[in-house]
Structures are given as structure tokens and as C-alpha cells.
Design a protein around this motif. Structure first.
Motif, mmCIF file in Angstrom:
data_model
loop_
_atom_site.group_PDB
_atom_site.id
_atom_site.type_symbol
_atom_site.label_atom_id
_atom_site.label_comp_id
_atom_site.label_asym_id
_atom_site.label_seq_id
_atom_site.Cartn_x
_atom_site.Cartn_y
_atom_site.Cartn_z
ATOM 1 N N PHE A 77 6.127 13.050 -3.442
ATOM 2 C CA PHE A 77 7.336 12.245 -3.279
ATOM 3 C C PHE A 77 8.082 12.140 -4.620
ATOM 4 O O PHE A 77 8.142 11.072 -5.228
ATOM 5 C CB PHE A 77 6.981 10.834 -2.782
ATOM 6 N N PRO A 78 8.621 13.260 -5.098
ATOM 7 C CA PRO A 78 9.281 13.241 -6.415
ATOM 8 C C PRO A 78 10.477 12.297 -6.487
ATOM 9 O O PRO A 78 10.833 11.823 -7.568
ATOM 10 C CB PRO A 78 9.704 14.698 -6.631
ATOM 11 N N LEU A 125 0.825 -1.207 0.000
ATOM 12 C CA LEU A 125 0.000 0.000 0.000
ATOM 13 C C LEU A 125 0.861 1.260 0.000
ATOM 14 O O LEU A 125 0.624 2.188 -0.786
ATOM 15 C CB LEU A 125 -0.920 -0.009 1.227
ATOM 16 N N VAL A 126 1.854 1.318 0.889
ATOM 17 C CA VAL A 126 2.699 2.512 0.978
ATOM 18 C C VAL A 126 3.447 2.741 -0.330
ATOM 19 O O VAL A 126 3.523 3.866 -0.832
ATOM 20 C CB VAL A 126 3.677 2.404 2.165
ATOM 21 N N ARG A 127 4.000 1.675 -0.911
ATOM 22 C CA ARG A 127 4.713 1.813 -2.177
ATOM 23 C C ARG A 127 3.802 2.343 -3.275
ATOM 24 O O ARG A 127 4.194 3.195 -4.075
ATOM 25 C CB ARG A 127 5.318 0.462 -2.589
ATOM 26 N N LEU A 159 9.617 7.341 0.281
ATOM 27 C CA LEU A 159 8.794 7.915 1.349
ATOM 28 C C LEU A 159 9.596 8.844 2.237
ATOM 29 O O LEU A 159 9.127 9.924 2.618
ATOM 30 C CB LEU A 159 8.177 6.783 2.180
ATOM 31 N N HIS A 160 10.821 8.440 2.588
ATOM 32 C CA HIS A 160 11.645 9.225 3.513
ATOM 33 C C HIS A 160 12.806 9.923 2.801
ATOM 34 O O HIS A 160 13.738 10.380 3.444
ATOM 35 C CB HIS A 160 12.179 8.321 4.626
ATOM 36 N N GLY A 161 12.726 10.000 1.479
ATOM 37 C CA GLY A 161 13.799 10.629 0.719
ATOM 38 C C GLY A 161 13.728 12.149 0.768
ATOM 39 O O GLY A 161 12.910 12.729 1.494
#
Length: 271
Positions: free
Chosen positions: A103-104, A91-93, A108-110
Motif C-alpha cells: 500500500f505505497p 488494526l487495518v490502519r 487501503l483502497h487507494g
């Protein structure tokens, strides 16, 4: 007793319910297919609580719906298909992939910076990404992947949205209303001709056209129909209550009397 339980506690509870030695006999009997009706029912109960703006009840109904997900996750784990962690990861992906404006970097945490983009562009990007996902799954065509098991009104709406996305749509609701009138006349002709099968087909066409009207009004047809159902229940209850006050049942009244009470119910609502 813990002050507040967590998702991990819920997963543990599910494992206890499905324990072959000490679990619940009912839960142990269930399968993917057997709990589908409950899942659908819980989803509708969530929708009903939202429509009533009963947020305390919504809290409970969302829990019931979450339990359905946990149940499927446990069944998936037992069969070696997937588990709850994999459901969350998938789901998150997917959500990161479908929100490139947030989220370019695709992470997620980039190092992400929200892009300056309007709502229409977001919708267009969303549909383009979903179309690419469908193609990757082998779901060819604009209408590929619209679940057959959806309720009829909901599926009609999704099919129409897909078609409208590639330009196959009435320019405004006027054309849709004309189509509804046309379908009513075709239904009337089929009934007058005594052609029951054709009448059923024309009725389907009429319902499909009504869903199109809902879409142009930016209304959910299922929600609109549920609202109408509640209105009917309210008014018919009024009729029954008035008759009961006279020690009578609806079957004791003529159609004219029932119609008069129905009109009184409408006046009561307006006042």
C-alpha cells in the motif's frame, strides 16, 4: 434460524449476555482482568490445534478466541474506551502502515501497486516501522515495549530477536551451543557449592541460552517444549499401561524397571 450468523450477530449476542436486566450472571461479573486467563488459554488451544493439524477443531478454537476479542470490545464500549469498530479500524490502519510495499499510497483502497521487494527487505522495513511506532509511544530503546506478561520463553525469544536486529547476536549456532555448555557447568558448580539462589540464576541463564539455540534453528521454543511435553506424556502413558497390564502402579516399580519400560516406549515409537 439464520442460515449463517455474522460478526454483527456475535456482537449482538455479546450485548445480550451483558444486558444488566436479562443477561448472563457469569458474563455480567467479568472484567478485563478476569477474562485474561481465558484469553491466554484459548490462544494456546489454537496453537495446539494447529500443531495437531486438527483443522476442524481449529475452526472452533478460533471462534473461542474471537469471542475473547468481542468480550473485550464490549467491556471497552461499556467503559467508553473503545468498541469493536475502533479495534478493527486501528488494526487495518496499522497493517496498511506496516505494508508500504503493498500500500505505497498509505490508503487501503487507494491507487496501490505492489513494489518489487524481497522478504529480507520486508522484514527490515517491518522492524523499522515498528521501531518508529515504539518511539512515538515513548517506548525508548531496542527492547522497549516487549510485554512483561508474556510467557518466559516467548519473551526471551522476542528480546533476543530485538537485540539480534541491531547486530548483538552469535554469528552461528556453534557459539550458542558453547554458551549452553558453559551455562551447564556454571549451574553444576553452583549446585555443588550449595548456593541455591545462584543455582536458580544459572538455571535461568541456561534456559535463556536454550531459547537462543531455538532462535538460531528458526524454531519456536514454546512449540518445541509443547512437542516435548506431548512426547513425555506418550511415553509415560506407555509405562503406566504396561504396568497396569500386570495390575501394578508406577509406585510399585523400581526406578530400574521404570527406566527399562521408558526405553521400551522409545523403541516402540521408533518402530
Amino acid at each position: 434460524m439464520k442460515q449463517r450468523y455474522t460478526v454483527e450477530d456475535l456482537e449482538y449476542l455479546m450485548s445480550r449476555l451483558r444486558d444488566p436486566e436479562s443477561g448472563c450472571p457469569w458474563d455480567l461479573k467479568q472484567s478485563f482482568a478476569s477474562i485474561v486467563p481465558s484469553t491466554i488459554e484459548e490462544a494456546y488451544e489454537v496453537a495446539e490445534a494447529i500443531e495437531r493439524e486438527d483443522f476442524e477443531h481449529l475452526n472452533e478454537e478460533l471462534g473461542d478466541l474471537l469471542f475473547q476479542v468481542i468480550f473485550y470490545a464490549r467491556l471497552g464500549s461499556e467503559n467508553g474506551y473503545f468498541d469493536f469498530a475502533r479495534i478493527v479500524d486501528t488494526l487495518v490502519r496499522k497493517l496498511v502502515r506496516r505494508h508500504p510495499h503493498v500500500f505505497p499510497s498509505g490508503d487501503l483502497h487507494g491507487d496501490n501497486q505492489t513494489a518489487d521487494i524481497d522478504e529480507q527487505q520486508i522484514k527490515e522495513n517491518w522492524e523499522a516501522i515498528k521501531a518508529a511506532e515504539r518511539e512515538a509511544k515513548g517506548e525508548d530503546g531496542t527492547l522497549g515495549g516487549v510485554a512483561v506478561g508474556l510467557p518466559g520463553l516467548t519473551r526471551a525469544l522476542k528480546l533476543q530477536k530485538r537485540a539480534a536486529g541491531v547486530g548483538f547476536d552469535w554469528p552461528d549456532i556453534g557459539g550458542v551451543l558453547d554458551k549452553i555448555s558453559e551455562e551447564v557447568e556454571e549451574l553444576r558448580a553452583a549446585i555443588q557449592a550449595g548456593d541455591t539462589e545462584h543455582a536458580k540464576e544459572e538455571l535461568g541463564d541456561l534456559l535463556f541460552a536454550c531459547v537462543n539455540a531455538a532462535r538460531h534453528l528458526k524454531a519456536d521454543p514454546e512449540s518445541a517444549l509443547r512437542q516435548c511435553n506431548r512426547k513425555f506424556e506418550r511415553r509415560f502413558t506407555f509405562v503406566e499401561t504396561r504396568l497396569k497390564a500386570c495390575d501394578r502402579l508406577p509406585t510399585d516399580a523400581s526406578l530400574q524397571e521404570l527406566d527399562q519400560l521408558w526405553e521400551a516406549a522409545k523403541v516402540e515409537e521408533k518402530s
